[in-house]
Each structure stands twice: as C-alpha cells, then as structure tokens.
Write a protein that holds these residues in place. Structure first.
Motif, mmCIF file in Angstrom:
data_model
loop_
_atom_site.group_PDB
_atom_site.id
_atom_site.type_symbol
_atom_site.label_atom_id
_atom_site.label_comp_id
_atom_site.label_asym_id
_atom_site.label_seq_id
_atom_site.Cartn_x
_atom_site.Cartn_y
_atom_site.Cartn_z
ATOM 1 N N MET A 84 46.944 47.053 53.125
ATOM 2 C CA MET A 84 46.440 46.630 52.008
ATOM 3 C C MET A 84 47.235 45.773 51.114
ATOM 4 O O MET A 84 46.786 44.699 50.698
ATOM 5 C CB MET A 84 45.778 47.706 51.050
ATOM 6 C CG MET A 84 44.800 48.594 51.672
ATOM 7 S SD MET A 84 43.162 47.894 52.198
ATOM 8 C CE MET A 84 42.531 47.486 50.395
ATOM 9 N N LYS A 85 48.707 46.030 51.042
ATOM 10 C CA LYS A 85 49.512 45.231 50.326
ATOM 11 C C LYS A 85 49.688 43.829 50.680
ATOM 12 O O LYS A 85 49.672 43.106 50.166
ATOM 13 C CB LYS A 85 50.853 46.050 50.291
ATOM 14 C CG LYS A 85 50.939 47.072 49.439
ATOM 15 C CD LYS A 85 52.526 47.662 49.310
ATOM 16 C CE LYS A 85 52.552 48.838 48.299
ATOM 17 N NZ LYS A 85 53.981 49.411 48.385
ATOM 18 N N LEU A 135 47.463 42.322 52.714
ATOM 19 C CA LEU A 135 46.297 41.570 52.553
ATOM 20 C C LEU A 135 45.990 40.798 51.249
ATOM 21 O O LEU A 135 45.829 39.655 51.155
ATOM 22 C CB LEU A 135 44.738 42.509 52.818
ATOM 23 C CG LEU A 135 43.486 41.751 52.639
ATOM 24 C CD1 LEU A 135 43.328 40.846 53.705
ATOM 25 C CD2 LEU A 135 42.581 42.891 52.692
ATOM 26 N N PHE A 136 46.415 41.832 50.116
ATOM 27 C CA PHE A 136 46.136 41.242 48.805
ATOM 28 C C PHE A 136 47.397 40.430 48.521
ATOM 29 O O PHE A 136 46.998 39.366 47.531
ATOM 30 C CB PHE A 136 45.877 42.556 47.709
ATOM 31 C CG PHE A 136 44.891 43.484 47.847
ATOM 32 C CD1 PHE A 136 43.481 42.709 47.403
ATOM 33 C CD2 PHE A 136 44.631 44.576 48.241
ATOM 34 C CE1 PHE A 136 42.443 43.132 47.499
ATOM 35 C CE2 PHE A 136 43.366 45.107 48.195
ATOM 36 C CZ PHE A 136 42.250 44.525 47.708
ATOM 37 N N ALA A 147 47.501 45.476 45.130
ATOM 38 C CA ALA A 147 48.084 46.628 45.597
ATOM 39 C C ALA A 147 49.629 46.608 45.526
ATOM 40 O O ALA A 147 50.061 47.483 46.463
ATOM 41 C CB ALA A 147 47.486 46.773 47.155
#
Length: 65
Positions: A1-2, A4-5, A19
């Motif tokens: 998630m980190k 991607l964001f 994130a």
C-alpha cells in the motif's frame, strides 16, 4: 500500500502519500522443526559421501559437491 500510494503521490495523482505512516505488526513465525538435521538426513548425507566416485561425474557436479 505504501508503494502504491507513494507512487501516486510522486506522480501527482494524490496530494500526499496516504499510507506513509501505516504499519502492520505481524507475529513471528514459529519453527516447526529444530535447527540441524534429523538422524535420517544425517544418514543420507554421510552414506552419499561414502559412495562418491569423482571421475564418474561431470566436472561441474564434482565441484558443486
């Protein structure tokens, strides 16, 4: 998630990395078997060493052993 964001924030798709401060705590895995070899594995390894013939194999196989 980190990731991607973070990528979205770098490419200006998002104003900030949502994130960035996100963390997940995971439990440590338990060992199912003790370190080292069991008796059957030791026997297999040592008996293979006794039946070793260096000139009957390819050079690469001998070097790997």
């Amino acid at each position: 998630m980190k990731t991607l964001f973070g990528s979205a924030a770098i490419n200006r798709k998002l104003p900030v990395n949502l994130a960035a401060r996100l963390t997940i705590k995971a439990d440590k895995r338990q060992r199912l078997q003790e370190k080292g070899f069991v008796e059957a594995e030791v026997h297999a390894i040592l008996s293979a060493a006794l039946h070793y013939f260096p000139h009957r194999e390819r050079t690469r196989t001998t070097a790997a052993k």
